[in-house]
Scaffold this active site. Structure first.
Site, short mmCIF file in Angstrom:
data_model
loop_
_atom_site.label_atom_id
_atom_site.label_comp_id
_atom_site.label_asym_id
_atom_site.label_seq_id
_atom_site.Cartn_x
_atom_site.Cartn_y
_atom_site.Cartn_z
N LYS A 205 35.57 67.24 35.27
CA LYS A 205 36.66 67.96 34.59
C LYS A 205 37.75 68.44 35.54
O LYS A 205 38.94 68.41 35.21
CB LYS A 205 36.11 69.14 33.80
CG LYS A 205 35.31 68.74 32.57
CD LYS A 205 34.88 69.99 31.81
CE LYS A 205 34.16 69.63 30.52
NZ LYS A 205 33.83 70.84 29.74
N THR B 110 33.54 64.94 30.87
CA THR B 110 32.54 65.98 30.98
C THR B 110 32.06 66.09 32.42
O THR B 110 32.61 65.44 33.32
CB THR B 110 31.38 65.72 30.00
OG1 THR B 110 30.51 66.86 29.98
CG2 THR B 110 30.59 64.48 30.38
N ALA C 231 32.07 84.71 33.66
CA ALA C 231 33.41 84.45 34.22
C ALA C 231 33.50 83.04 34.79
O ALA C 231 34.25 82.80 35.73
CB ALA C 231 33.73 85.49 35.29
N ARG D 55 26.61 64.26 22.20
CA ARG D 55 26.73 64.06 20.75
C ARG D 55 28.12 63.60 20.35
O ARG D 55 28.40 63.39 19.17
CB ARG D 55 26.40 65.36 20.01
CG ARG D 55 24.92 65.53 19.69
CD ARG D 55 24.13 65.92 20.90
NE ARG D 55 22.69 65.84 20.64
CZ ARG D 55 21.78 66.24 21.52
NH1 ARG D 55 22.15 66.71 22.70
NH2 ARG D 55 20.50 66.15 21.23
N TYR E 134 24.30 76.17 22.26
CA TYR E 134 23.91 75.57 20.97
C TYR E 134 22.53 74.91 21.01
O TYR E 134 22.13 74.27 20.03
CB TYR E 134 24.97 74.58 20.47
CG TYR E 134 25.24 73.37 21.33
CD1 TYR E 134 24.51 72.20 21.18
CD2 TYR E 134 26.26 73.40 22.27
CE1 TYR E 134 24.77 71.10 21.96
CE2 TYR E 134 26.55 72.29 23.05
CZ TYR E 134 25.79 71.14 22.89
OH TYR E 134 26.06 70.05 23.67
N ASN F 173 39.36 68.28 29.66
CA ASN F 173 38.26 67.58 28.99
C ASN F 173 38.74 66.48 28.05
O ASN F 173 37.93 65.79 27.44
CB ASN F 173 37.35 68.56 28.25
CG ASN F 173 38.00 69.15 27.01
OD1 ASN F 173 39.21 69.02 26.79
ND2 ASN F 173 37.22 69.83 26.20
#
Length: 278
Positions: A69, A65, A130, A19, A220, A89
């Site tokens: 990373k 991403t 973690a 997004r 999300y 990132n």
């Protein structure tokens, strides 16, 4: 190849469902900035060459991403945050030097500040998980002044590794000891994938949390996880994963385009609509 106007991109493999373009193009339009934001699907074997020639591709910076990373950290000059989290990132130029940072920390803290003002009045927090996201959360909480973080993970060794990294304010606990850690905790954070669409639910009895506690979930999809629904049912304040996604994008935009954008209700509604099942 990006256009000659100032442009940034997202580098991932895969990256098609991000997004980030929606978010950054919204800000470019709202701020009247001539700029662009593209997706670059780059496989691991081509990542180093692409990053080292980022300017040649026409970009002033980039988001990074999965699965790049950690590699991005090695190819750039990372700041303290990226080093602490062990991943970068966001990439940006300082002259000809390519620097990197990790904006997940600011995204997490910024979302809490917006969703639950005063959340940091309590000195105690409980963090579940973690992994890489947990590192960003723990760093942000410690930087904000939280004095004790009970860190629960099914593998206690991974939680102990974060204690070794961040110090004695991080207290590793067994997953079965979560209920005993909740009384007196002003914040509960889920950094695991439990509760995500297609994953098992995260089932925790929240009755021991103080009435003014805040519950945050980095997931999300769905927007309201079972954990957040249970927290709302008890009258607790919540912060969802979409808010973190939006807030973590702010600094990168500022670094690339020279203007600090705002996370608005309009932007959130735009991304929510894009996330909705089609």
């Amino acid at each position: 190849m990006a256009a000659t106007k100032r442009a940034a991109c997202l580098i991932g493999w895969p990256a098609a469902h991000s997004r980030s373009p929606l978010i950054h193009h919204y800000w470019l339009r709202r701020l009247g900035i001539e700029g662009g934001y593209s997706i670059e699907a780059v496989p691991p074997e081509g990542f180093a060459e692409f990053v080292l020639h980022l300017k040649t591709h026409g970009y002033v910076g980039a988001n990074v991403t999965i699965p790049h990373k950690e590699r991005a950290l090695q190819l750039t000059e990372p700041d303290e945050r990226a080093r602490a989290v062990g991943a970068a990132n966001t990439l940006y130029y300082d002259g000809d030097l390519l620097r990197s940072t990790n904006t997940d920390i600011e995204g997490f803290i910024g979302n809490l500040d917006a969703s639950a003002p005063g959340w940091d009045r309590s000195p105690h927090a409980v963090v579940l998980g973690a992994g890489g996201s947990s590192r960003a959360v723990v760093f942000g909480l410690l930087e904000r002044g939280v004095q004790r973080i009970a860190l629960a993970n099914r593998s206690i060794e991974r939680a102990q590794a974060l204690r070794d990294l961040f110090g004695e304010r991080v207290v590793p606990i067994a997953w079965s000891d979560i209920p005993a850690a909740l009384p007196g905790a002003g914040l509960l954070v889920n950094t695991t994938s439990l509760g995500m669409k297609g994953q098992p639910p995260l089932q925790i009895d929240l009755s021991a949390l103080p009435a003014d506690a805040v519950v945050s979930d980095l997931v999300y999809v769905p927007l309201e996880t079972d954990l957040l629904a249970a927290a709302k049912a008890r009258g607790l304040r919540t912060a969802d994963g979409l808010g973190m996604l939006l807030h973590q994008a702010v600094r990168g935009f500022d670094l690339w385009f020279g203007a600090r954008p705002h996370v608005t209700a309009e932007l959130r509604a735009l991304v929510e609509a894009d996330l909705a099942p089609k």
